[in-house]
Write an enzyme that holds these catalytic residues in place. Structure first.
Site, PDB file in Angstrom:
ATOM      1  N   GLY A  60       0.816  -1.207   0.000  1.00 44.51           N
ATOM      2  CA  GLY A  60       0.000   0.000   0.000  1.00 44.51           C
ATOM      3  C   GLY A  60       0.845   1.251   0.000  1.00 44.51           C
ATOM      4  N   GLN A  65       3.181   9.829   1.016  1.00 40.45           N
ATOM      5  CA  GLN A  65       4.477   9.164   0.924  1.00 40.45           C
ATOM      6  C   GLN A  65       5.273   9.590  -0.311  1.00 40.45           C
ATOM      7  OE1 GLN A  65       2.705   5.102   1.995  1.00 40.45           O
ATOM      8  NE2 GLN A  65       4.840   4.952   2.650  1.00 40.45           N
ATOM      9  N   CYS A 109       6.953  -0.734   6.113  1.00 41.29           N
ATOM     10  CA  CYS A 109       6.499   0.489   5.463  1.00 41.29           C
ATOM     11  C   CYS A 109       7.561   0.934   4.466  1.00 41.29           C
ATOM     12  CB  CYS A 109       6.272   1.582   6.515  1.00 41.29           C
ATOM     13  SG  CYS A 109       5.730   3.160   5.843  1.00 41.29           S
ATOM     14  N   LEU A 110       7.118   1.389   3.306  1.00 40.94           N
ATOM     15  CA  LEU A 110       8.060   1.871   2.294  1.00 40.94           C
ATOM     16  C   LEU A 110       8.820   3.107   2.760  1.00 40.94           C
ATOM     17  CD1 LEU A 110       5.860   1.339  -0.871  1.00 40.94           C
ATOM     18  CD2 LEU A 110       7.881   0.026  -0.197  1.00 40.94           C
ATOM     19  N   HIS A 152      -3.111   0.947   8.103  1.00 44.23           N
ATOM     20  CA  HIS A 152      -1.759   1.489   7.964  1.00 44.23           C
ATOM     21  C   HIS A 152      -1.772   2.717   7.047  1.00 44.23           C
ATOM     22  CE1 HIS A 152       2.741   0.830   7.496  1.00 44.23           C
ATOM     23  NE2 HIS A 152       2.480   1.652   6.484  1.00 44.23           N
ATOM     24  N   GLU A 153      -2.423   2.603   5.883  1.00 41.45           N
ATOM     25  CA  GLU A 153      -2.424   3.712   4.918  1.00 41.45           C
ATOM     26  C   GLU A 153      -3.265   4.890   5.401  1.00 41.45           C
ATOM     27  OE1 GLU A 153      -0.107   3.615   2.864  1.00 41.45           O
ATOM     28  OE2 GLU A 153       0.269   1.473   3.040  1.00 41.45           O
ATOM     29  N   HIS A 156      -1.307   6.972   7.677  1.00 40.59           N
ATOM     30  CA  HIS A 156      -0.423   7.905   6.961  1.00 40.59           C
ATOM     31  C   HIS A 156      -1.137   9.231   6.673  1.00 40.59           C
ATOM     32  CE1 HIS A 156       3.383   6.012   6.132  1.00 40.59           C
ATOM     33  NE2 HIS A 156       2.823   4.917   5.642  1.00 40.59           N
TER      34      HIS A 156
END
Length: 181
Positions: A60, A65, A109-110, A152-153, A156
């Site tokens: 995701g 991000q 996480c990216l 999670h997203e 963000h």
């Protein structure tokens, strides 16, 4: 094509801002960003492409991000030999289970390029409301891994990283009360 260098690192303070609601019709730049995010996520989950383009695998991504403080997310879930893509504009969790789960191998996480020990408590099931790219209202029920990805997203979009949810004094606090997946 998005590359790892295009994804903000956890030290970048832009990740801590609260993203703004999006209005319709979508700006052409936002449509392009959504396409790039989806392309990255698919390519990152195909081993040969991930190696070729030096991509960290991800499921995701939130617009913030890539430095865009707007409320949209893309989630790509591998299902057998294909991918299910979820593109949600202005997502909100409207209901959740009481059951709490966590990723046994640890959440990733990216934007967090390091190992982080500890559990991140998440709801086992969530219902998300939002809009598709055409502005049509949508509702998605998600469970397990997909539910974690949505939480999670959406975090963000509110300036929260998964590492914020790990208790620094006791990273495995209450582990016996939750179910590992």
């Amino acid at each position: 094509m998005l590359r790892m260098k295009d994804i903000l690192d956890e030290k970048d303070q832009r990740l801590r801002q609260i993203s703004k609601e999006v209005t319709f019709p979508l700006d052409p730049e936002d449509i392009k960003n959504i396409e790039l995010m989806e392309e990255y996520l698919i390519n990152s989950q195909i081993e040969e492409r991930a190696e070729k383009y030096d991509l960290r695998p991800g499921m995701g991504m939130a617009a913030i991000q890539i430095g865009v403080p707007k409320r949209y997310i893309v989630i790509v879930q591998e299902v057998k030999d294909s991918f299910d893509s979820y593109i949600i504009i202005n997502p909100k969790i409207i209901s959740n289970s009481e059951e709490i789960i966590y990723v046994e191998t640890g959440e990733g996480c990216l934007s967090v390029n390091r190992e982080c020990d500890g559990i991140v408590p998440r709801y086992a099931r969530v219902t998300i409301e939002g809009y598709d790219i055409d502005g049509n209202k949508i509702k998605i029920r998600a469970r397990e891994e997909l539910a974690i990805a949505f939480q999670h997203e959406i975090d963000h979009l509110n300036g929260i990283l998964f590492i914020d949810k790990i208790d620094p004094k006791n990273p495995f606090k209450n582990i016996d009360e939750y179910r590992a997946i």
